[in-house]
Design a protein around this motif. Sequence first.
Motif, short mmCIF file in Angstrom:
data_model
loop_
_atom_site.label_atom_id
_atom_site.label_comp_id
_atom_site.label_asym_id
_atom_site.label_seq_id
_atom_site.Cartn_x
_atom_site.Cartn_y
_atom_site.Cartn_z
N TRP A 51 -25.06 -11.66 9.58
CA TRP A 51 -23.84 -11.40 10.35
C TRP A 51 -24.23 -10.95 11.75
O TRP A 51 -25.12 -10.11 11.91
CB TRP A 51 -22.99 -10.33 9.67
CG TRP A 51 -22.28 -10.81 8.45
CD1 TRP A 51 -22.70 -10.69 7.16
CD2 TRP A 51 -21.02 -11.49 8.39
NE1 TRP A 51 -21.78 -11.25 6.29
CE2 TRP A 51 -20.73 -11.75 7.03
CE3 TRP A 51 -20.10 -11.91 9.36
CZ2 TRP A 51 -19.58 -12.42 6.62
CZ3 TRP A 51 -18.94 -12.56 8.95
CH2 TRP A 51 -18.69 -12.82 7.59
N HIS A 87 -19.60 -12.97 13.22
CA HIS A 87 -19.83 -14.38 12.90
C HIS A 87 -20.93 -14.48 11.86
O HIS A 87 -21.96 -13.81 11.95
CB HIS A 87 -20.23 -15.17 14.14
CG HIS A 87 -20.51 -16.62 13.85
ND1 HIS A 87 -19.52 -17.52 13.55
CD2 HIS A 87 -21.68 -17.31 13.81
CE1 HIS A 87 -20.04 -18.71 13.33
NE2 HIS A 87 -21.35 -18.61 13.47
N TYR A 88 -20.71 -15.32 10.85
CA TYR A 88 -21.65 -15.54 9.75
C TYR A 88 -22.61 -16.64 10.16
O TYR A 88 -22.21 -17.80 10.28
CB TYR A 88 -20.85 -15.93 8.52
CG TYR A 88 -21.57 -15.88 7.21
CD1 TYR A 88 -22.05 -14.68 6.70
CD2 TYR A 88 -21.73 -17.03 6.44
CE1 TYR A 88 -22.66 -14.63 5.46
CE2 TYR A 88 -22.34 -16.99 5.19
CZ TYR A 88 -22.81 -15.79 4.71
OH TYR A 88 -23.42 -15.73 3.48
N TRP A 100 -28.57 -16.03 5.13
CA TRP A 100 -27.56 -15.88 6.17
C TRP A 100 -27.58 -14.48 6.77
O TRP A 100 -28.30 -13.60 6.29
CB TRP A 100 -26.18 -16.20 5.58
CG TRP A 100 -26.09 -17.63 5.17
CD1 TRP A 100 -26.61 -18.19 4.03
CD2 TRP A 100 -25.50 -18.71 5.90
NE1 TRP A 100 -26.38 -19.54 4.00
CE2 TRP A 100 -25.69 -19.88 5.14
CE3 TRP A 100 -24.82 -18.79 7.11
CZ2 TRP A 100 -25.22 -21.13 5.56
CZ3 TRP A 100 -24.34 -20.03 7.53
CH2 TRP A 100 -24.55 -21.18 6.75
N TRP A 134 -15.65 -14.48 11.13
CA TRP A 134 -15.65 -15.93 10.95
C TRP A 134 -16.79 -16.36 10.02
O TRP A 134 -17.93 -15.94 10.19
CB TRP A 134 -15.81 -16.63 12.29
CG TRP A 134 -14.59 -16.56 13.16
CD1 TRP A 134 -13.47 -15.81 12.98
CD2 TRP A 134 -14.40 -17.29 14.38
NE1 TRP A 134 -12.58 -16.01 14.00
CE2 TRP A 134 -13.12 -16.91 14.88
CE3 TRP A 134 -15.16 -18.19 15.11
CZ2 TRP A 134 -12.61 -17.44 16.06
CZ3 TRP A 134 -14.66 -18.71 16.29
CH2 TRP A 134 -13.39 -18.33 16.77
N SER A 135 -16.47 -17.24 9.08
CA SER A 135 -17.49 -17.73 8.15
C SER A 135 -17.11 -19.12 7.65
O SER A 135 -15.94 -19.44 7.49
CB SER A 135 -17.63 -16.78 6.96
OG SER A 135 -18.45 -17.34 5.96
N ARG A 136 -18.14 -19.92 7.37
CA ARG A 136 -17.93 -21.25 6.82
C ARG A 136 -18.00 -21.25 5.29
O ARG A 136 -17.87 -22.29 4.65
CB ARG A 136 -18.99 -22.23 7.35
CG ARG A 136 -20.39 -21.91 6.85
CD ARG A 136 -21.42 -22.95 7.23
NE ARG A 136 -21.64 -23.01 8.65
CZ ARG A 136 -22.67 -23.66 9.20
NH1 ARG A 136 -23.53 -24.30 8.44
NH2 ARG A 136 -22.83 -23.68 10.51
N GLN A 139 -17.17 -17.12 -0.57
CA GLN A 139 -16.01 -16.64 0.17
C GLN A 139 -15.29 -15.55 -0.60
O GLN A 139 -14.86 -14.54 -0.03
CB GLN A 139 -15.05 -17.80 0.47
CG GLN A 139 -13.86 -17.38 1.31
CD GLN A 139 -12.89 -18.51 1.59
OE1 GLN A 139 -11.72 -18.43 1.23
NE2 GLN A 139 -13.37 -19.56 2.24
N ILE A 182 -17.29 -12.26 -0.26
CA ILE A 182 -17.22 -11.70 1.09
C ILE A 182 -15.87 -11.05 1.33
O ILE A 182 -15.76 -9.96 1.90
CB ILE A 182 -17.52 -12.78 2.16
CG1 ILE A 182 -18.98 -13.23 2.06
CG2 ILE A 182 -17.23 -12.24 3.56
CD1 ILE A 182 -19.30 -14.44 2.91
N TYR A 240 -11.84 -18.43 7.77
CA TYR A 240 -12.69 -19.59 7.46
C TYR A 240 -12.73 -20.53 8.65
O TYR A 240 -11.69 -20.87 9.24
CB TYR A 240 -12.14 -20.35 6.25
CG TYR A 240 -12.84 -21.67 6.01
CD1 TYR A 240 -14.13 -21.70 5.48
CD2 TYR A 240 -12.24 -22.87 6.37
CE1 TYR A 240 -14.79 -22.91 5.28
CE2 TYR A 240 -12.89 -24.08 6.17
CZ TYR A 240 -14.17 -24.10 5.64
OH TYR A 240 -14.82 -25.28 5.46
#
Length: 454
Positions: free
Chosen positions: A338, A112-113, A336, A54-56, A62, A65, A86
């Motif tokens: 993970w 999770h990011y 950031w 999961w990442s915003r 994006q 990644i 996303y």
Amino acid sequence: MDTQKMLSRRRFLQVSGLATSAALLAACPAPAAAPAADSGDGEMMMEKKKLEAWSRMTDLAQESIKEIIDIYNEKNTMGVEVEFVYIARTAGSQADEKLLTAVAGGTPPALHYADRFTVPQFAHEGFFTDITDFAEAAGVTKELYFDFAWDETVYKGGIYALSFDTDTRALWYNMDIMEEAGVDSISPPSNLDELRAATEALTVRDDTGAVTRYGFNPIYDQAWLYTWGFGFGGSFQDDDRRITFAHPQNIEAMQFVKSFIDEIGVEDIDAMLAACAGGNCRGENDYFWTGQSAMTCSGNWKVAQHHRYKPDTNYGVVPMPGPDGPAPHASWAGGWSWAVPFGYDDVESAFDACFYLCGPEGQLKYNKDTFHIPTIKSAAEDPFFREDPLHAVFMDLLPVSHARPPIPLGSKLWDLQVKAFRDEIPHGLKTPEEALMDIDEEINSGLEEIGFFS
């Protein structure tokens, strides 16, 4: 020694090309083979387990990644397949409500990011898994990373995330707009008086008085309370680990910001923030790329955006202006990480994917794609990161950049400073001193309650 284990190490080193990262691969547990399934025609096929990451992140981040995940999916021998998912950021907060709900409901993703400075809080609250045993078995040590990046992934001696990237902050300016407006683009603002003068000269208003081009917005992009406080020589945490937003220099910085806002007009400042709410100014829609803002305080990731969105426009980057001249110390390093959310049932597989994403190969690809900076020190020495002269400015700022306090209330602290910086102080709801003292009182009281100072 297990042959599969040896081959995995050799392949990683061959691909990454970083001999100094060999320690990361020591004692890495042998991956388990996935169960086989009959394809129906007599051939056996590997049935891969799906792992959600999961990442915003959007746009360039994006894209990169997803490409790293694709590479991992091709290479890994764990019998898993990672899928990028996303998730939208919770508006006005660093908290990820979808993640918290998933963990509470027993359905967390594998990865999770996480904004790295929030890791201690989510570790304290039980939302992230302690991955210390897996990290130590893989040879992950503090010595491999920049100190601030390591400290933000650790809570009470346990490792709860692996860092992925970092960044620094400076003043970006549109040289073409400055030249058109008769402002010297060769000698951009170096102190606050010059910044105010350039802001006025570069601001354009229509017949109604509404701003159509901002010279500079002192509370937009990365011009946060931290940036101004550090620029004035302030501090946000003392030697006893207490939060000190009400440091005298931070108060002075906010008094300056308030007067700056009043000069531009708080209604005009609000109009820009409202227009950019909800991610409306992400990527190519950023006011800086559209030419609706001539200068902005931002980070090194804008170098990649410049290459993609405005390659033919001339831009410059210098340290943020300070009260008495250039203030490189106004910069702070974010970044950031993970993490494996608490309750995920296959930590070994999740860590394996996390380790690849945040290892030398994953970090180098991501940080080159997006013009961030690796947190593995040996990777950050790659000559690539100084080839672009704009990015070289940000690399030079890294040694003098600060970091946000790594506390188990980091997310809450961020939300409080946003409220003070973009609402209470600009609109005169509180004086700078009142707003900053209230932050200190609420956060330090909360830290006392959880025994942070004992």
